[in-house]
Design an enzyme around this catalytic site. Structure first.
Site, PDB file in Angstrom:
ATOM      1  N   ASN A   9      -0.039  14.701  18.238  1.00 12.68           N
ATOM      2  CA  ASN A   9       0.328  14.280  16.859  1.00 12.68           C
ATOM      3  C   ASN A   9      -0.804  12.424  17.215  1.00 12.68           C
ATOM      4  OD1 ASN A   9       1.551  11.600  14.779  1.00 12.68           O
ATOM      5  ND2 ASN A   9       3.279  11.457  15.970  1.00 12.68           N
ATOM      6  N   TRP A  10      -2.137  12.291  16.547  1.00 13.13           N
ATOM      7  CA  TRP A  10      -2.793  10.881  16.585  1.00 13.13           C
ATOM      8  C   TRP A  10      -1.925   9.925  15.816  1.00 13.13           C
ATOM      9  CZ3 TRP A  10      -7.818  14.348  14.530  1.00 13.13           C
ATOM     10  CH2 TRP A  10      -8.261  14.667  15.511  1.00 13.13           C
ATOM     11  N   LYS A  11      -1.084   9.491  15.473  1.00 13.47           N
ATOM     12  CA  LYS A  11      -0.693   8.571  14.861  1.00 13.47           C
ATOM     13  C   LYS A  11      -1.278   7.852  14.023  1.00 13.47           C
ATOM     14  CE  LYS A  11       2.263   8.616  18.642  1.00 13.47           C
ATOM     15  NZ  LYS A  11       3.656   7.337  19.603  1.00 13.47           N
ATOM     16  N   HIS A  95      10.277  11.182  12.872  1.00 14.68           N
ATOM     17  CA  HIS A  95       9.405  10.402  13.620  1.00 14.68           C
ATOM     18  C   HIS A  95      10.014   9.571  14.357  1.00 14.68           C
ATOM     19  CE1 HIS A  95       6.593   9.213  16.875  1.00 14.68           C
ATOM     20  NE2 HIS A  95       6.300  10.086  17.123  1.00 14.68           N
ATOM     21  N   GLY A 235       1.719  13.061  21.829  1.00 13.07           N
ATOM     22  CA  GLY A 235       0.743  11.725  21.182  1.00 13.07           C
ATOM     23  C   GLY A 235      -0.072  10.835  22.125  1.00 13.07           C
ATOM     24  N   GLY A 236      -0.037  10.261  23.377  1.00  7.34           N
ATOM     25  CA  GLY A 236      -1.382   9.709  24.475  1.00  7.34           C
ATOM     26  C   GLY A 236      -1.998  10.390  24.206  1.00  7.34           C
TER      27      GLY A 236
HETATM   28  C1  PEP Z   1       4.941  10.967  20.318  1.00  6.97           C
HETATM   29  O1  PEP Z   1       4.818  10.319  19.321  1.00  6.97           O
HETATM   30  O2  PEP Z   1       5.490  12.034  19.436  1.00  6.97           O
HETATM   31  C2  PEP Z   1       4.899  11.568  21.011  1.00  6.97           C
HETATM   32  C3  PEP Z   1       5.187  12.440  21.913  1.00  6.97           C
HETATM   33  O3  PEP Z   1       3.590   9.941  21.929  1.00  6.97           O
HETATM   34  P1  PEP Z   1       2.773  10.479  23.784  1.00  6.97           P
HETATM   35  O4  PEP Z   1       3.387  12.108  24.019  1.00  6.97           O
HETATM   36  O5  PEP Z   1       2.681   8.889  23.789  1.00  6.97           O
HETATM   37  O6  PEP Z   1       4.679   9.354  24.328  1.00  6.97           O
END
Ligand code: PEP
Length: 256
Positions: A9-11, A95, A235-236
Site C-alpha cells: 500500500n503506497w498510500k 482502510h 505500508g512503509g
Molecule cells: C497500512 O497502512 O496499511 C500499513 C500496513 O502501514 P504500515 O506498514 O506502514 O504500518
C-alpha cells in the site's frame, strides 16, 4: 504450504516517475520469489503507469479505494469499473485512514465491497481496533462488528475471492507491530466470524486473512508462519524496493 499474499500500500506517498521506478525495481527484484503473490497498490494517478511497468511480470495491480457505484454523477469519485479496466485486480476497502479522515462508515464500506465484486475486483477489506478499544477489552467486539457491517448478506460465487486485512489501527505506521502470537489469536477470532457468515467451503477456499501494521523484513516471518495468517499488507516497508524485496524474501522463506 500456501503462497503468501503480499500487498504493498503506497498510500499517497509515491507519485510520477518515482512510482514507475519503484514498480520497475520491484518487478526485477522480486522476480525470483515466484511462490509469493505480490500486489502493488499505487495512487489512482499512477495506476496506468504502474500497470505498464509490471506488464508481463507476475506482479498484480491493486487500488487503494473505489466508489460504490460503477458510474454516474459522483464528482471526484473513482469507478471500480474504471479500476478494473486499468488492469487492477484488487482494491483496498475500508482502510482505517479513510475511516478516520474521510468518515467512511460501515454502510459505505459494505456498498463498496458489493460493487467491487460486481465488477470483478477482489476486495481487501481492512478491519482493526483502536488503541482505546483494545485497552477497554473491546478488540474482538470491534472486529466482529466491522466484519458484520461489511459482509452480512454477501454471497460469493465460486470464482470470487475476498481478502480480510487485520490492521490494528494504533500499530499502523508506528514501527511497533503486534506479536505473531497476538496476530494469530486475532485471526482465529476473525476466521470464526467468517465461518458464521459464509459456508465452510467458502472460508477455506475463497477467503484469505492477512495481517497489516508495521510489517518489515525483520518481523514478517513471525506473521507468515502462523497458521491463519495468509499474507501481509505493507505500508512503509513497501516504499523502498530493497526493503520490500527483503520482506518478500523473508515471507517466502518462512512460508504461510
Ligand atoms: C497500512 O497502512 O496499511 C500499513 C500496513 O502501514 P504500515 O506498514 O506502514 O504500518
Amino acid at each position: 504450504m500456501k503462497s503468501p499474499l503480499i500487498i504493498a500500500n503506497w498510500k499517497m506517498k509515491v507519485s510520477g516517475d518515482e512510482a514507475l521506478t519503484l514498480a520497475r525495481q520491484a518487478v526485477k527484484a522480486t522476480a525470483k520469489y515466484k511462490s509469493a503473490e505480490i500486489v502493488l497498490c499505487p495512487g489512482f494517478t499512477e495506476l496506468a503507469g504502474v500497470a505498464s511497468a509490471i506488464k508481463g511480470s507476475s506482479l498484480k495491480l491493486g487500488a487503494q479505494d473505489c466508489f460504490w457505484e460503477e458510474s454516474g454523477a459522483f464528482t471526484g469519485e473513482i469507478s471500480p469499473q474504471a479500476l478494473f479496466s486499468y488492469g487492477a485486480s484488487y482494491v483496498i476497502i475500508g482502510h482505517s485512514e479513510r475511516r478516520e479522515h474521510l468518515a467512511e462508515t460501515g454502510a459505505m464500506i459494505r456498498k463498496k465491497i458489493f460493487t467491487a465484486f460486481r465488477v470483478g475486483l477482489v476486495p481487501v477489506l481492512c478491519i482493526g481496533e483502536s488503541f482505546s478499544q483494545r485497552q477497554e477489552g473491546q478488540k474482538e467486539v470491534a472486529l466482529i462488528q466491522e466484519l458484520h457491517q461489511a459482509l452480512d448478506g454477501l454471497w460469493l460465487t465460486e470464482a470470487q475471492r475476498l481478502v480480510v486485512a487485520y490492521e490494528p489501527v494504533w500499530v499502523i505506521g508506528s514501527g511497533q507491530a503486534v506479536s505473531g502470537d497476538e496476530a494469530e489469536h486475532t485471526h482465529q477470532v476473525i476466521k470464526q466470524t467468517l465461518y458464521d457468515l459464509f459456508p465452510a467451503s467458502v472460508v477455506q477456499e475463497q477467503l484469505r486473512i492477512i495481517y497489516g501494521g508495521s510489517v518489515d523484513p525483520e518481523n514478517v516471518a513471525q506473521f507468515t508462519i502462523q497458521p491463519t495468517v495468509d499474507g501481509v499488507l505493507v505500508g512503509g516497508a513497501s516504499l523502498d524496493a530493497t526493503v520490500f524485496t527483503a520482506l518478500v524474501a523473508a515471507a517466502v522463506k518462512a512460508g504461510c
